[in-house]
Design a protein around this motif. Structure first.
Motif, short mmCIF file in Angstrom:
data_model
loop_
_atom_site.label_atom_id
_atom_site.label_comp_id
_atom_site.label_asym_id
_atom_site.label_seq_id
_atom_site.Cartn_x
_atom_site.Cartn_y
_atom_site.Cartn_z
N UNK A 168 1.08 -1.04 0.21
CA UNK A 168 -0.08 -0.22 -0.15
C UNK A 168 0.56 0.68 0.22
N UNK A 169 1.97 1.16 0.35
CA UNK A 169 2.91 2.56 0.58
C UNK A 169 3.63 2.43 -1.01
N UNK A 170 4.21 1.26 -1.43
CA UNK A 170 3.83 1.88 -2.86
C UNK A 170 3.05 2.11 -3.99
N UNK A 171 1.77 1.86 -3.38
CA UNK A 171 0.83 2.07 -4.03
C UNK A 171 0.76 3.76 -4.34
N UNK A 172 1.11 4.08 -2.89
CA UNK A 172 0.70 5.81 -2.34
C UNK A 172 1.84 6.66 -3.95
N UNK A 173 3.01 6.21 -3.07
CA UNK A 173 4.02 6.37 -4.45
C UNK A 173 3.62 6.12 -6.15
N UNK A 174 2.47 5.58 -6.21
CA UNK A 174 2.96 5.50 -7.54
C UNK A 174 0.94 6.60 -7.60
N UNK A 175 0.56 6.52 -6.48
CA UNK A 175 -0.65 7.63 -6.74
C UNK A 175 -0.31 9.43 -7.54
N UNK A 176 0.80 8.91 -6.68
CA UNK A 176 1.18 10.70 -6.56
C UNK A 176 2.36 11.06 -7.70
N UNK A 177 3.00 9.74 -8.18
CA UNK A 177 3.85 10.61 -10.07
C UNK A 177 2.73 9.81 -10.42
N UNK A 178 1.74 9.11 -10.52
CA UNK A 178 0.83 8.86 -11.72
C UNK A 178 -0.27 10.29 -11.74
N UNK A 179 -0.30 11.24 -10.75
CA UNK A 179 -0.77 12.31 -10.57
C UNK A 179 0.27 13.24 -11.18
N UNK A 180 1.02 13.79 -11.47
CA UNK A 180 1.71 14.22 -12.08
C UNK A 180 1.97 13.94 -13.46
N UNK A 181 2.19 12.70 -13.67
CA UNK A 181 1.62 11.83 -15.52
C UNK A 181 0.52 12.76 -16.25
N UNK A 182 -0.64 12.49 -15.25
CA UNK A 182 -1.33 12.73 -15.89
C UNK A 182 -3.17 13.69 -15.66
N UNK A 183 -2.49 14.31 -14.63
CA UNK A 183 -3.06 15.85 -14.90
C UNK A 183 -3.04 16.60 -15.70
N UNK A 184 -1.93 16.56 -16.94
CA UNK A 184 -2.68 17.72 -17.95
C UNK A 184 -3.22 16.97 -18.69
N UNK A 185 -3.78 15.86 -18.43
CA UNK A 185 -4.76 15.19 -19.27
C UNK A 185 -6.25 14.92 -18.49
N UNK A 186 -6.41 15.86 -17.37
CA UNK A 186 -7.23 16.70 -16.31
C UNK A 186 -8.11 15.35 -15.49
N UNK A 187 -7.49 13.85 -15.26
CA UNK A 187 -7.34 13.19 -15.14
C UNK A 187 -7.30 13.40 -13.58
N UNK A 188 -7.57 13.21 -12.20
CA UNK A 188 -7.12 13.28 -10.85
C UNK A 188 -6.61 11.79 -9.83
N UNK A 189 -5.47 12.22 -8.93
CA UNK A 189 -5.62 9.96 -9.43
C UNK A 189 -4.89 10.64 -7.24
#
Length: 258
Positions: A168-189
Motif C-alpha cells: 500500500x505504501x508503494x501504491x501511494x507512491x504510484x498515486x503521486x507519480x501518476x498524478x503528475x503524469x496524468x494531470x495534463x489529461x485532466x485526470x486526478x489520482x
C-alpha cells in the motif's frame, strides 16, 4: 458543461474487488449517487450478481483478475459493449487474499519475499493495469478520476502486516507519480486510506477487543464503517474534488493524524 464538472450520476465507475466487504460498500455508494458501476470480482460471482439484481439498469458484474492485463482489457471491452460509454472513474480496491489477524500473520523474522510479491502484484500491478487501460477512456471523456484504496498502517504501523503495508505504501507512491503524469489529461489520482473497518470479510477474524481498543483511541470514539469510508471515495470522484490530486486522505476516525 465542462467535463470536469460532470456529476457522479453521469459517471461510469469501475470498482475492482467490488462485490464484497469494502468493495460492496464502494459499489453501493456510487450506485446510490446514480452512477453506473462495473462491479469487478475475482471469485465472488454470487455477491456481484446480487448487487446487479438490485440495480439492473446501472450495474454490471464482470469477472477479472486485475493482475492479468488481458483479463482487465476484456473487462473494459465488456463495459464498453454494455454501457456504450467510456469509464471515467477507477476505484482500485481489489485485495489479494489477506486476513487482518495480527496474531496469525508472519513476523519480521518469518515473512518471505513471496508474501511481498503476492501483495505487490495485487495492489501495484493491479492498479497499473486498470489505470493504464482506462487512459484512452479518460481521454475520450475529457477527464478522469482514480481513487486508490490505501491504509493508515504505513504511517502508524501497529500490527505485523508487513507485506500488505509495504504494498500500500508503494501504491501511494504510484498515486503521486501518476498524478503528475496524468494531470495534463485532466485526470486526478488520489488515495483514501483507512484503518481497520468494522466489519468486512477481511477484518472478520479481528478480535472484538481489538475493535474496542481502536475505538477508544479515536477522537470520534468509534471504528470507521465501510459505508463511511466509501463516502470519501465518492468525494474524490466528484466535481467537489476537481482541484485535488496526488493526495492521501486518512479516513479512520482520527486514529492517525498527519
Amino acid at each position: 458543461m465542462n467535463a470536469l464538472n460532470t456529476p457522479v450520476s453521469e459517471r461510469l465507475v469501475l470498482v475492482t474487488g467490488g462485490a464484497r466487504g469494502l468493495g460492496k460498500a464502494l459499489s453501493e455508494a456510487f450506485l446510490r449517487e446514480g452512477a453506473r458501476v462495473i462491479v469487478n470480482y475475482h471469485t465472488s460471482s454470487e455477491a456481484a450478481e446480487a448487487i446487479v439484481a438490485e440495480h439492473p439498469d446501472r450495474a454490471l458484474a464482470v469477472q477479472a483478475d486485475v493482475r492479468d492485463r488481458e483479463q482487465v482489457q476484456a473487462l473494459f471491452d465488456a463495459a464498453h459493449e454494455h454501457f456504450d460509454a467510456p469509464v471515467t472513474t477507477v476505484v482500485n480496491n481489489a485485495l489479494v487474499s489477506f486476513s487482518f489477524d495480527g496474531d496469525a500473520r508472519p513476523k519480521a523474522e518469518d515473512i518471505t519475499a513471496g508474501h511481498f510479491d503476492e501483495q505487490f502484484s495485487g495492489a501495484v500491478h493491479g492498479a497499473l493495469n486498470t489505470i493504464q487501460l482506462a487512459v484512452p477512456d479518460f481521454e475520450k471523456a475529457g477527464f478522469g478520476r482514480v481513487v486508490n484504496i490505501g491504509t493508515d498502517l504505513f504511517q502508524a504501523p501497529s500490527v505485523p502486516y508487513h507485506d500488505y503495508t509495504a504494498a500500500k505504501a508503494a501504491l501511494l507512491s504510484l498515486t503521486r507519480t501518476f498524478s503528475k503524469d496524468l494531470g495534463p489529461k485532466h485526470v486526478t489520482v488520489n488515495m483514501v486510506s483507512g484503518g481497520l473497518l468494522r466489519t468486512t470479510d477481511a477484518s472478520a477474524a479481528t478480535p472484538k477487543e481489538v475493535f474496542d481498543m481502536i475505538a477508544a483511541g479515536t477522537p470520534l470514539g468509534s471504528v470507521t464503517t465501510p459505508e463511511e469510508f466509501a463516502d470519501t471515495a465518492v468525494f474524490f470522484a466528484s466535481p467537489l474534488s476537481r482541484a485535488v490530486t496526488g493526495q492521501n486522505l486518512l479516513v479512520d476516525g482520527g486514529l492517525v493524524m498527519g
